[in-house]
Design a protein around this motif. Structure first.
Motif, PDB file in Angstrom:
ATOM      1  N   UNK A 166      55.130  27.103  32.486  1.00  0.00           N
ATOM      2  CA  UNK A 166      54.998  25.670  32.771  1.00  0.00           C
ATOM      3  C   UNK A 166      53.848  25.386  33.722  1.00  0.00           C
ATOM      4  N   UNK A 167      53.506  26.353  34.587  1.00  0.00           N
ATOM      5  CA  UNK A 167      52.427  26.089  35.547  1.00  0.00           C
ATOM      6  C   UNK A 167      51.919  27.380  36.167  1.00  0.00           C
ATOM      7  N   UNK A 168      50.732  27.267  36.724  1.00  0.00           N
ATOM      8  CA  UNK A 168      50.214  28.258  37.653  1.00  0.00           C
ATOM      9  C   UNK A 168      50.228  27.629  39.035  1.00  0.00           C
ATOM     10  N   UNK A 169      50.154  28.477  40.060  1.00  0.00           N
ATOM     11  CA  UNK A 169      50.213  27.950  41.432  1.00  0.00           C
ATOM     12  C   UNK A 169      49.036  28.509  42.216  1.00  0.00           C
ATOM     13  N   UNK A 170      48.186  27.614  42.693  1.00  0.00           N
ATOM     14  CA  UNK A 170      47.065  27.969  43.551  1.00  0.00           C
ATOM     15  C   UNK A 170      47.485  27.725  45.004  1.00  0.00           C
ATOM     16  N   UNK A 171      46.726  28.215  45.983  1.00  0.00           N
ATOM     17  CA  UNK A 171      47.136  28.036  47.377  1.00  0.00           C
ATOM     18  C   UNK A 171      47.391  26.582  47.770  1.00  0.00           C
ATOM     19  N   UNK A 172      46.649  25.647  47.181  1.00  0.00           N
ATOM     20  CA  UNK A 172      46.794  24.252  47.612  1.00  0.00           C
ATOM     21  C   UNK A 172      47.218  23.303  46.502  1.00  0.00           C
ATOM     22  N   UNK A 178      51.185  23.131  30.451  1.00  0.00           N
ATOM     23  CA  UNK A 178      51.544  22.591  29.137  1.00  0.00           C
ATOM     24  C   UNK A 178      50.570  21.515  28.652  1.00  0.00           C
ATOM     25  N   UNK A 179      50.062  20.614  29.507  1.00  0.00           N
ATOM     26  CA  UNK A 179      49.077  19.655  29.001  1.00  0.00           C
ATOM     27  C   UNK A 179      47.848  20.336  28.396  1.00  0.00           C
ATOM     28  N   UNK A 180      47.423  21.461  28.998  1.00  0.00           N
ATOM     29  CA  UNK A 180      46.266  22.185  28.453  1.00  0.00           C
ATOM     30  C   UNK A 180      46.636  22.871  27.140  1.00  0.00           C
ATOM     31  N   UNK A 181      47.864  23.368  27.070  1.00  0.00           N
ATOM     32  CA  UNK A 181      48.342  23.973  25.833  1.00  0.00           C
ATOM     33  C   UNK A 181      48.463  22.921  24.733  1.00  0.00           C
ATOM     34  N   UNK A 182      48.988  21.758  25.068  1.00  0.00           N
ATOM     35  CA  UNK A 182      49.070  20.660  24.094  1.00  0.00           C
ATOM     36  C   UNK A 182      47.684  20.295  23.565  1.00  0.00           C
ATOM     37  N   UNK A 193      53.246  28.688  15.151  1.00  0.00           N
ATOM     38  CA  UNK A 193      54.566  28.228  14.703  1.00  0.00           C
ATOM     39  C   UNK A 193      55.454  27.842  15.883  1.00  0.00           C
ATOM     40  N   UNK A 194      55.411  28.642  16.947  1.00  0.00           N
ATOM     41  CA  UNK A 194      56.272  28.383  18.104  1.00  0.00           C
ATOM     42  C   UNK A 194      55.511  28.673  19.397  1.00  0.00           C
ATOM     43  N   UNK A 195      55.938  28.002  20.463  1.00  0.00           N
ATOM     44  CA  UNK A 195      55.436  28.281  21.808  1.00  0.00           C
ATOM     45  C   UNK A 195      56.643  28.558  22.705  1.00  0.00           C
ATOM     46  N   UNK A 196      56.690  29.740  23.261  1.00  0.00           N
ATOM     47  CA  UNK A 196      57.784  30.161  24.134  1.00  0.00           C
ATOM     48  C   UNK A 196      57.353  29.887  25.575  1.00  0.00           C
ATOM     49  N   UNK A 197      58.086  29.027  26.275  1.00  0.00           N
ATOM     50  CA  UNK A 197      57.638  28.557  27.593  1.00  0.00           C
ATOM     51  C   UNK A 197      58.594  29.003  28.695  1.00  0.00           C
ATOM     52  N   UNK A 198      58.028  29.698  29.689  1.00  0.00           N
ATOM     53  CA  UNK A 198      58.789  30.028  30.890  1.00  0.00           C
ATOM     54  C   UNK A 198      58.682  28.862  31.871  1.00  0.00           C
ATOM     55  N   UNK A 199      59.820  28.288  32.220  1.00  0.00           N
ATOM     56  CA  UNK A 199      59.838  27.187  33.183  1.00  0.00           C
ATOM     57  C   UNK A 199      59.843  27.748  34.607  1.00  0.00           C
ATOM     58  N   UNK A 200      58.831  27.394  35.393  1.00  0.00           N
ATOM     59  CA  UNK A 200      58.805  27.758  36.807  1.00  0.00           C
ATOM     60  C   UNK A 200      59.350  26.594  37.620  1.00  0.00           C
ATOM     61  N   UNK A 201      60.101  26.892  38.648  1.00  0.00           N
ATOM     62  CA  UNK A 201      60.797  25.835  39.389  1.00  0.00           C
ATOM     63  C   UNK A 201      59.828  24.899  40.099  1.00  0.00           C
ATOM     64  N   UNK A 202      58.595  25.371  40.362  1.00  0.00           N
ATOM     65  CA  UNK A 202      57.630  24.527  41.081  1.00  0.00           C
ATOM     66  C   UNK A 202      57.126  23.366  40.223  1.00  0.00           C
ATOM     67  N   UNK A 205      58.130  21.702  32.819  1.00  0.00           N
ATOM     68  CA  UNK A 205      57.429  20.966  31.762  1.00  0.00           C
ATOM     69  C   UNK A 205      58.427  20.306  30.815  1.00  0.00           C
ATOM     70  N   UNK A 206      58.013  19.207  30.227  1.00  0.00           N
ATOM     71  CA  UNK A 206      58.804  18.550  29.188  1.00  0.00           C
ATOM     72  C   UNK A 206      58.594  19.291  27.870  1.00  0.00           C
ATOM     73  N   UNK A 207      59.635  19.905  27.345  1.00  0.00           N
ATOM     74  CA  UNK A 207      59.539  20.595  26.056  1.00  0.00           C
ATOM     75  C   UNK A 207      59.974  19.597  24.969  1.00  0.00           C
ATOM     76  N   UNK A 208      59.057  18.682  24.666  1.00  0.00           N
ATOM     77  CA  UNK A 208      59.389  17.506  23.861  1.00  0.00           C
ATOM     78  C   UNK A 208      58.986  17.645  22.392  1.00  0.00           C
ATOM     79  N   UNK A 209      58.888  18.859  21.935  1.00  0.00           N
ATOM     80  CA  UNK A 209      58.423  19.094  20.564  1.00  0.00           C
ATOM     81  C   UNK A 209      59.204  20.282  20.026  1.00  0.00           C
TER      82      UNK A 209
END
Length: 636
Positions: A166-172, A178-182, A193-202, A205-209
């Motif tokens: 769902x995201x990467x985390x930089x220092x700041x 997901x928007x970039x993947x979309x 065919x499919x995208x397997x998404x690990x949701x990070x708590x920080x 992402x909306x898995x709306x598809x």
């Protein structure tokens, strides 16, 4: 103790097949090798034809079967999230089996491609190994690549599934993926065919598809079934992965790595080059998006039975310039492999190395540097402050392991500052002029490797055999073109001076920008530097130096710039025509730490340029353009 290097190298040179047959005994094969080397396969021959094997089996299953189940395999250390997690070989195997069954349920099988678009987390490693287990071909795309760049890789690899987070985390900041993947999927002609998404708590992402599948839920369902997923037997010559070279424009170059030769070369390197024993902790401070992460965060340490560090952080700022020493101390790291740019960043923030004394580094034996030229000043600083050997070595995405190095496990050779030392077994290095003739020792030329390339190197580019030949083999028939320039001295030590594109022609003199950078780096107030060639009506090109000043320096930029000019003129001579130094706050780099000299040169010459896909911070290029404009130079 005398080094065993010469005996090893001569043994390889006298009988390459016997040498690589012996090295292959360290790998478990499902069916035996028919030919150690088949010169009739591929562009220059293929290694270990006829054999079948599985890379995941060699990384995990065999260690669990032989008593390493409770040994840590990976230690995930994230100062950014403040978490640490350890997976033993047994636990990692179970996670990989579970993820393999999820991928199986999504239709992934032998030969299918899977793109992995994740930050530096355990699941990225698990995803690579799960693909290998199923005989699928993974292609890791650096997390946070923009949608367009990801789209070009989707169209080239045509993956059945994409594994993302769902995201990467930089220092700041948090970087939603997901928007970039979309965007990438909307731009690409090929649709996974499919995208397997690990949701990070920080950032969730909306898995709306219907295309998107929640990884945690799918893993939990597969875990409850508890089904075994045996390793799929693949040919030694089958692809393990595709890795797209950084900074590509247009059609990306997909470097292919095979299963068999890759395992043999990496396993051999862990003891012979890095001198670590099974069970010890090895840390490559890189990212799984780059070749160093593939080779020395994931595959080589696990093949060899080591413990590997998966680090989500930066050399400075997470929280300070002592984070590397903390990781080494806490996890008892025996050897660290990182880029010179990381040490230049640490040195800039903590020039006296005062943070080092806060940590117990008594178990730390060796520091290895690669990825960019290791300037002697940085090497000397690290040697003095850490009190361990600092080993420069040279290799490329295309080779996957060391071309030239100092094989600590065979017995260290004397260090020559500025040289990655000598050719490793498997590589016959030559220096040729532009017409393909050998140059005298000490003369600058094109560095090439005589064919065939050893195990572990690329056999081709993904679905681009002709492009592979044109890019690497055509210019110097019988040789692999490295596109690096340098020379070999009377002791056969190699000196890499620049990419061939970074050799500048000043009034008919071929000069190395790397040689000038080496001199500038010795100035006590300079933290980092880059030299480029700028177009000049009179001389063809003139060098321009960019310098970043150490923290805490209270002298004027003008003073320092004048001293830098004098330093270069004194040590290289008036022939360098070195008269322009520009102080900047920072240099533009790729996320793996390579300075973007080519883009800087285009800006200086007023040429059109494209934003590099791998740039760490695009705003820096505007800063460079402004700095050039302040000196009356063109800006595009």
């Amino acid at each position: 103790m005398e080094s065993g290097y010469r005996a090893a190298y001569d043994g390889w040179a006298s009988n390459p097949e016997q040498f690589w047959a012996a090295a292959a005994e360290a790998i478990d094969w499902f069916t035996p090798i028919e030919r150690v080397f088949d010169p009739d396969q591929g562009a220059y021959g293929r290694w270990y034809s006829g054999a079948t094997t599985n890379t995941c089996y060699n990384c995990l299953d065999r260690h669990v079967e032989r008593g390493r189940a409770d040994q840590p395999a990976i230690i995930c250390d994230s100062p950014i999230t403040g978490t640490q997690t350890t997976y033993t070989y047994g636990a990692l195997l179970e996670e990989v089996k579970t993820l393999s069954s999820v991928l199986q349920d999504l239709g992934v099988g032998r030969g299918d491609r899977v793109i992995i678009y994740m930050p530096m987390i355990a699941e990225a490693v698990m995803s690579m190994l799960a693909c290998a287990r199923l005989g699928a071909i993974h292609s890791v795309v650096f997390g946070g690549f923009a949608g367009h760049e990801l789209a070009t890789r989707i169209d080239d690899a045509t993956p059945r599934v994409i594994i993302g987070a769902s995201c990467g985390i930089e220092p700041n900041r948090i970087v939603p993926y997901k928007p970039m993947l979309d965007e990438a999927i909307s731009l690409s002609e090929h649709k996974p065919e499919k995208c397997l998404i690990l949701q990070r708590e920080q950032h969730v992402a909306e898995l709306d598809d219907a295309r998107y599948v929640d990884m945690a839920s799918a893993m939990q369902a597969a875990r409850s079934e508890g089904r075994d997923v045996p390793c799929v037997a693949v040919e030694a010559t089958d692809p393990l992965y595709i890795l797209y070279t950084s900074g590509t424009t247009g059609q990306p170059k997909g470097v292919v790595r095979d299963n068999g030769g890759h395992m043999v070369a990496l396993h051999w390197s862990m003891k012979a080059i890095y001198d670590v024993n099974p069970g010890e902790v090895f840390w490559a401070a890189s990212d799984v998006g780059w070749v160093v992460g593939h080779s020395y965060i994931v595959y080589a340490p696990l093949l060899h039975g080591n413990t590997s560090i998966v680090f989500e952080g930066k050399p400075v700022g997470t929280p300070d310039a002592g984070t590397f020493w903390r990781v080494i101390s806490e996890h008892k790291v025996a050897a660290l492999f990182t880029a010179p740019t990381a040490f230049r960043a640490i040195k800039k923030e903590d020039p006296q190395g005062s943070l080092i004394s806060k940590y117990d580094l008594s178990g730390f034996r060796t520091l290895f540097l690669a990825g960019e030229r290791a300037d002697p000043d940085t090497i000397e600083w690290a040697q003095e402050k850490l009190g361990v050997p600092v080993i420069d070595h040279w290799w490329q995405t295309e080779t996957g392991w060391t071309i030239a190095g100092n094989p600590v496990g065979l017995g260290m050779l004397p260090v020559k500052l500025g040289s990655p030392t000598v050719a490793m077994p498997g590589y016959e290095i030559c220096v040729l002029d532009d017409a393909g003739h050998a140059v005298e020792k000490g003369s600058l030329g094109n560095i090439v490797v005589k064919l065939p390339l050893p195990p572990g190197c690329l056999p081709t580019l993904w679905q681009a055999e002709e492009r592979f030949h044109d890019a690497y083999l055509a210019e110097f028939p019988g040789y692999y073109k490295t596109a690096d320039a340098g020379y070999v001295d009377e002791d056969d030590y190699l000196f890499i001076m620049a990419r061939t594109d970074d050799i500048i022609n000043v009034a008919g003199h071929r000069l190395s920008t790397g040689g000038m950078e080496e001199v500038i780096a010795y100035h006590r107030d300079v933290a980092e530097c880059a030299v480029i060639g700028i177009a000049d009506d009179l001389k063809g090109q003139i060098p321009a130096g960019f310098v970043v000043i150490n923290s805490g320096v209270d002298r004027t930029n003008d003073e320092i710039e004048k001293e830098v000019i004098k330093l270069v003129r004194d040590q290289i001579g008036p022939v360098a025509a070195f008269k322009l130094v520009i102080t900047v706050a920072r240099l533009p780099k790729t996320r793996s730490g390579k300075i973007l000299r080519g883009t800087m040169q285009k800006i200086a010459d007023g040429q059109e340029w494209k934003m590099p896909a791998t740039i760490d911070d695009p705003a820096i290029l505007d800063e460079i353009a402004d700095a050039l404009a302040s000196r009356g130079l063109k800006r595009a």
